[in-house]
Enzyme design. Structure first.
Site, PDB file in Angstrom:
ATOM      1  N   CYS A  58     100.753  11.990  24.765  1.00  9.76           N
ATOM      2  CA  CYS A  58     101.138  13.073  23.922  1.00  9.76           C
ATOM      3  C   CYS A  58      99.852  14.061  23.536  1.00  9.76           C
ATOM      4  CB  CYS A  58     101.725  12.965  22.674  1.00  9.76           C
ATOM      5  SG  CYS A  58     103.067  11.702  22.889  1.00  9.76           S
ATOM      6  N   ARG A  96      96.541  14.335  30.503  1.00 15.23           N
ATOM      7  CA  ARG A  96      96.738  13.014  29.850  1.00 15.23           C
ATOM      8  C   ARG A  96      97.907  12.229  30.270  1.00 15.23           C
ATOM      9  NH1 ARG A  96      94.245  14.281  24.093  1.00 15.23           N
ATOM     10  NH2 ARG A  96      95.754  12.828  23.217  1.00 15.23           N
ATOM     11  N   TRP A 103     104.857  11.799  25.880  1.00 14.54           N
ATOM     12  CA  TRP A 103     104.679  10.733  26.720  1.00 14.54           C
ATOM     13  C   TRP A 103     105.572   9.751  26.007  1.00 14.54           C
ATOM     14  CZ3 TRP A 103     103.059   5.534  26.262  1.00 14.54           C
ATOM     15  CH2 TRP A 103     103.055   5.014  27.552  1.00 14.54           C
ATOM     16  N   ASN A 130     102.029  13.106  17.605  1.00 13.59           N
ATOM     17  CA  ASN A 130     101.348  12.047  18.545  1.00 13.59           C
ATOM     18  C   ASN A 130     101.533  10.795  17.742  1.00 13.59           C
ATOM     19  OD1 ASN A 130     101.085  14.039  20.438  1.00 13.59           O
ATOM     20  ND2 ASN A 130      98.757  13.887  20.160  1.00 13.59           N
ATOM     21  N   GLY A 131     101.878   9.659  18.413  1.00 10.29           N
ATOM     22  CA  GLY A 131     101.623   8.280  17.736  1.00 10.29           C
ATOM     23  C   GLY A 131     103.112   7.562  17.537  1.00 10.29           C
ATOM     24  N   GLU A 134      89.119  -4.627  39.150  1.00 10.57           N
ATOM     25  CA  GLU A 134      89.264  -3.205  39.001  1.00 10.57           C
ATOM     26  C   GLU A 134      89.632  -2.819  40.392  1.00 10.57           C
ATOM     27  OE1 GLU A 134      89.093  -1.096  36.874  1.00 10.57           O
ATOM     28  OE2 GLU A 134      88.707   0.871  38.004  1.00 10.57           O
ATOM     29  N   LYS A 188      93.438  -0.418  40.466  1.00 11.00           N
ATOM     30  CA  LYS A 188      93.649   0.862  41.055  1.00 11.00           C
ATOM     31  C   LYS A 188      94.716   0.866  41.984  1.00 11.00           C
ATOM     32  CE  LYS A 188      91.384   2.691  38.810  1.00 11.00           C
ATOM     33  NZ  LYS A 188      90.554   2.348  37.862  1.00 11.00           N
ATOM     34  N   GLU A 237      97.932   0.910  40.217  1.00  9.14           N
ATOM     35  CA  GLU A 237      98.501   2.086  39.360  1.00  9.14           C
ATOM     36  C   GLU A 237      98.816   3.157  40.141  1.00  9.14           C
ATOM     37  OE1 GLU A 237      95.551   3.548  36.421  1.00  9.14           O
ATOM     38  OE2 GLU A 237      93.978   2.668  37.460  1.00  9.14           O
ATOM     39  N   HIS A 276      94.162 -23.300  42.831  1.00  9.04           N
ATOM     40  CA  HIS A 276      94.714 -23.986  41.448  1.00  9.04           C
ATOM     41  C   HIS A 276      96.108 -23.222  41.462  1.00  9.04           C
ATOM     42  CE1 HIS A 276      91.322 -26.323  40.812  1.00  9.04           C
ATOM     43  NE2 HIS A 276      90.315 -25.317  41.131  1.00  9.04           N
ATOM     44  N   LYS A 318      96.484   9.436  30.322  1.00  4.02           N
ATOM     45  CA  LYS A 318      94.878   9.456  30.720  1.00  4.02           C
ATOM     46  C   LYS A 318      94.181   8.893  29.291  1.00  4.02           C
ATOM     47  CE  LYS A 318      90.935  10.150  32.459  1.00  4.02           C
ATOM     48  NZ  LYS A 318      90.527   8.987  33.544  1.00  4.02           N
TER      49      LYS A 318
HETATM   50  C1  F6R Z   1      92.717   2.819  34.692  1.00  2.91           C
HETATM   51  C2  F6R Z   1      92.316   3.423  33.575  1.00  2.91           C
HETATM   52  C3  F6R Z   1      92.757   2.839  32.088  1.00  2.91           C
HETATM   53  C4  F6R Z   1      91.600   3.033  31.001  1.00  2.91           C
HETATM   54  C5  F6R Z   1      92.097   2.296  29.616  1.00  2.91           C
HETATM   55  C6  F6R Z   1      91.272   2.557  28.709  1.00  2.91           C
HETATM   56  O1  F6R Z   1      92.408   3.590  35.745  1.00  2.91           O
HETATM   57  O2  F6R Z   1      92.104   4.649  33.301  1.00  2.91           O
HETATM   58  O3  F6R Z   1      93.053   1.358  32.291  1.00  2.91           O
HETATM   59  O4  F6R Z   1      90.672   2.427  31.486  1.00  2.91           O
HETATM   60  O5  F6R Z   1      93.434   3.117  29.491  1.00  2.91           O
HETATM   61  O6  F6R Z   1      90.785   4.011  28.443  1.00  2.91           O
HETATM   62  P1  F6R Z   1      89.465   4.412  27.795  1.00  2.91           P
HETATM   63  O7  F6R Z   1      88.382   4.286  28.830  1.00  2.91           O
HETATM   64  O8  F6R Z   1      89.959   6.026  27.701  1.00  2.91           O
HETATM   65  O9  F6R Z   1      89.406   3.597  26.492  1.00  2.91           O
END
Ligand code: F6R
Length: 606
Positions: free
Chosen positions: A2, A27, A74, A98-99, A478, A482, A485, A501, A601
Site C-alpha cells: 500500500c 510497490r 495491496w 497502510n498496515g 536466490e 527469482k 516469483e 536425504h 516491492k
Molecule cells: C525478492 C524480493 C523480496 C525482498 C524482501 C525484502 O525478489 O525482492 O524477497 O528481498 O521482501 O525486502 P527488503 O530488502 O526491501 O527488506
C-alpha cells in the site's frame, strides 16, 4: 504494498495525487483511490486495478478540491475490489491506511452497536467510524488522540475532514510516513520517493507521532498530544529517474545496470590509492564485537546467508543468520558484544524493522545495509552502510542483491583486516580482485543468449531444483526464488549434499535442475551430486566458471561459464545468468515481470 499520498494546497490537487500514486506503483498493488473535499462534501473515486484506470475515471468528473488523499492498496483484509479500495469515508471523514489493525473485529462490534454501518470488508473502515463517533463530542485533535489510543497493530494514516477544507492528519505506528514541504502546499507520503518530484524538503514521523498539515503550516505531536519539533531534511537530488529507457522492463534495466552498481559501491568504500577499505565512521572498535547476527527477509535474507559464508571464511567471529519474521518472535539471547546487521533494500520491511526495534530496545549494537538511506531502518540503526544502487523499481530484487552482497563482503573483509584475521598481502590481493569485479560482472551479462535457449526447458516444467554447496547454496536459493516469483514455476534451492536425504525422490526424467558448481573448494563434491541427479533423469544446466581444467561435461544438458576470479567473488558472476533465467522464462510465459502477482516491492505489513 500500500502507498499513501496527501496534498493540501491553494490549487486543485487531484492530478498531483495521481502523479504521485504513479510513483508508488512499483510497490505492487491491486486497487487505487482518491478523495478530496469540495463544497463541504467528500468527493471519492476508487477502482480495482491500475492508477491509469483511476485517472481515466477522474477525468470524466470534476475533482477540484484543494485538499486530498490518495492510496494504492495491496489487499490484506478483504479481497481486491472497488469497495475495499481506499479511501474509506463516512459523511464527515475520509481515511487512507497502510498496515493492519489487529483489533478491528472488536472495534467493529463496538461501532455496530453504536449504529455505524460498514460498507467494506476492510479493517481500515473502523478508523473512519471511530473518528466519526468521537467527533460527535470532541474537537478534532482529541478525537484523533482517542482514535489512535484504540488501535492495535501497525499503521500509517492519512485523514481528511468534510469541515476542514485545508487540513490533513497523518499518523504513524509501525508503518513509515513522511511529510514534504512546498510553496503554499504541504504533502504526506508513505514513501519519500513519491514526494521527490514535488519537494526535496522532508520530515519523518517517528513511531506513535501524528501531524496536522495545512497548506501553510505543519505541526507534529507525540502520542500524548504534546507538540514535537522536527528537523527538515534535504533529500539528495540523485536518483530521481524512474525511466525504463529503451528497456522493456525495469527488471531488464536493473540487471544490466549491475556493473555500474558494483562500480558505485566500490567508489564509495574503496580507497583506490591506498588500497584500503573505508567504512566511514564505523563506531565500534574490534574488541567490542565477537559475533555478528545478520537479519533480513527474502532476497535480503539470501545475502545474509552469503555473508555468513564470507564472515566465517575471512574472520574468526561467530556468525548467525536469521529470518526477520522468525527473529522478532524468538526468545533471543541478546549479547552486548554481538553486532546485529539488518539487510533491506527498501529499509521499510515491517518484519526487519521490528527485529531492529527489538534489538534497539535491548540496547544492542545495530547496523543496517540498505538502499534507501532515508528509510526507517536506516534512520533507526546505530550505523548505516548504504549500497548505492539507485532506485530499484522491479518488484524482484536484482541489483540490490548484488549491492547487499558487495557491501557485506567489503564489511567482512575490512573487519577481518582490522582484527588481523587476514594478513596484509591477502587483504591487498582481495582488494585488487574487487577492483576488477565490475568488468567481470559485465561479461556475465553476455550469457543472455545461452540463458534464453536454456529457459525453454524451464517454462514447460512442473518444477525445478537449484543445487549448490558452500557459497553457491545461497545463490541457489536466490535463483529458485527469482524463478518462482517471476515465472510462477515451482523451484527449490537445496544444498547439493542434502539431495539424497529426501528431495532426490522428486527427480524424474526431463526435470530441469540448475547445478551451481564454480571451481571452488566444493567443486568435486558438487559434481558428484550432479551425477546423482543426472543418473535419475535430470536435465542439468551447469553453471560454473571458466578454467583451463577439463570440466566434467558428460550427460550435461547445457553449461554456462562465467569468468574466473577470486573464489569469494564468483557468486556475483553466477547470480547474473540466474536472474536472466527467471526474466526470460517469465517473458516467454507473458507475465507481468515488474509486478508479479500477489507481490509487493516494499512489504510494510508483517
Ligand atoms: C525478492 C524480493 C523480496 C525482498 C524482501 C525484502 O525478489 O525482492 O524477497 O528481498 O521482501 O525486502 P527488503 O530488502 O526491501 O527488506
Amino acid at each position: 504494498m500500500c502507498g499513501i499520498i496527501g496534498i493540501t494546497s491553494n490549487k486543485p490537487v487531484s492530478s498531483s495525487i495521481i502523479n504521485s500514486l504513479k510513483k508508488l506503483e512499483y510497490r505492487g498493488y491491486d486497487s487505487a483511490g482518491i478523495a478530496t473535499i469540495l463544497d463541504g462534501g467528500i468527493n471519492e473515486v476508487k477502482c480495482e486495478g491500475r492508477v491509469k484506470t483511476l485517472e481515466n475515471n477522474i477525468s470524466k468528473i470534476k475533482m477540484l478540491g484543494t485538499v486530498g488523499i490518495g492510496h494504492v492498496r495491496w489487499a490484506t483484509h478483504g479481497a481486491p475490489s472497488t469497495l475495499n479500495a481506499h479511501p474509506h469515508s463516512s459523511e464527515s471523514v475520509s481515511v487512507v491506511h497502510n498496515g493492519i489493525i489487529e483489533n478491528s473485529t472488536l472495534l467493529k462490534k463496538f461501532l455496530v452497536e453504536k449504529g455505524h454501518k460498514f460498507k467494506s470488508q476492510t479493517d481500515t473502515e473502523v478508523i473512519v467510524h471511530l473518528i466519526t463517533e468521537y467527533l460527535k463530542e470532541n474537537d478534532l485533535k482529541s478525537s484523533i488522540l482517542k482514535m489512535l489510543k484504540k488501535l492495535h497493530g501497525s499503521f500509517a494514516l492519512g485523514i481528511i475532514f468534510k469541515d476542514e477544507p485545508d487540513l490533513i492528519i497523518g499518523a504513524r505506528r509501525g508503518s513509515p510516513l513522511a511529510v514534504g514541504y512546498g510553496p503554499n502546499e504541504n504533502y504526506l507520503g508513505s514513501d519519500s520517493y513519491a514526494l521527490k518530484s514535488m519537494t526535496n524538503k522532508i520530515s519523518y514521523l517517528n513511531d506513535g507521532e501524528f501531524c496536522i498539515l495545512k497548506k501553510n503550516s505543519v505541526e507534529f505531536f507525540d502520542e500524548s498530544g504534546n507538540k514535537v519539533n522536527k528537523k527538515i531534511l534535504e533529500l539528495s537530488s540523485e536518483d530521481t529517474s524512474y525511466d525504463k529507457g529503451d528497456y522493456k522492463h525495469f527488471m531488464a534495466k536493473e540487471i544490466e545496470e549491475q556493473p555500474q552498481t558494483i562500480k558505485n559501491c566500490i567508489n564509495e568504500y574503496l580507497d583506490k590509492i591506498n588500497k584500503d577499505i573505508n567504512l566511514l565512521n564505523f563506531p565500534w572498535n574490534k574488541n567490542e564485537i565477537s559475533s555478528v547476527t545478520l537479519i533480513g527477509c527474502g532476497t535480503a535474507y539470501h545475502s545474509c546467508l552469503m555473508a555468513k559464508h564470507w564472515f566465517e571464511q575471512l574472520t574468526k567471529l561467530d556468525v548467525y543468520v536469521d529470518i526477520a519474521s522468525e527473529f522478532r518472535y524468538r526468545n533471543n539471547r541478546f549479547k552486548k558484544d554481538n553486532l546485529y546487521i539488518f539487510v533491506s533494500q527498501s529499509g521499510e520491511t515491517a518484519d526487519t524493522y521490528a527485529a531492529l526495534d527489538l534489538c534497539n530496545k535491548n540496547n544492542m549494537k545495530t547496523c543496517s545495509v540498505v538502499n534507501v538511506v532515508e528509510s526507517s531502518i536506516a534512520r533507526d540503526s546505530n550505523f548505516v552502510l548504504p549500497i548505492h544502487c539507485g532506485p530499484e523499481i522491479g518488484v524482484a530484487s536484482t541489483k540490490a542483491f548484488l549491492g547487499q552482497m558487495l557491501v557485506l563482503y567489503i564489511f567482512a573483509l575490512k573487519l577481518s583486516y582490522i582484527r588481523k584475521d587476514i594478513d596484509k598481502e591477502n587483504y591487498l590481493k582481495k582488494i585488487n580482485s574487487l577492483l576488477s569485479l565490475s568488468e567481470l560482472v559485465k561479461k556475465s551479462l553476455d550469457t543472455d543468449s545461452q540463458v534464453q535457449s536454456a529457459c525453454n526447458s524451464f517454462v514447460d516444467a512442473k518444477g525445478s531444483m537449484f543445487l549448490g554447496r558452500g557459497s553457491s547454496f545461497p545463490i541457489a536459493l536466490e535463483g529458485a526464488l527469482k524463478l518462482k516469483e517471476l515465472a510462477y514455476i515451482h523451484a527449490e534451492g537445496y544444498p547439493a549434499g542434502e539431495m539424497k536425504h529426501g528431495p532426490l525422490a522428486l527427480i524424474e526424467d526431463g526435470m530441469p535442475v540448475v547445478v551451481i558448481a564454480p571451481r571452488d573448494d566444493y567443486y568435486n563434491k558438487t559434481i558428484s551430486n550432479m551425477q546423482e541427479v543426472i543418473a535419475r533423469g535430470a536435465k542439468v544446466l551447469l553453471i560454473t566458471n571458466k578454467s583451463t581444467d577439463e570440466v566434467f561435461s558428460e550427460n550435461i544438458w547445457q553449461k554456462i561459464e562465467v569468468e574466473n576470479t577470486d573464489q569469494d567473488l564468483l557468486p556475483f558472476l553466477i547470480t547474473i545468468p540466474l536472474q536472466k533465467l527467471a526474466y526470460h522464462s517469465a517473458l516467454k510465459k507473458g507475465y507481468d515481470i515488474d509486478k508479479p502477482r500477489n507481490l509487493a516491492k516494499s512489504v510494510t505489513v508483517e
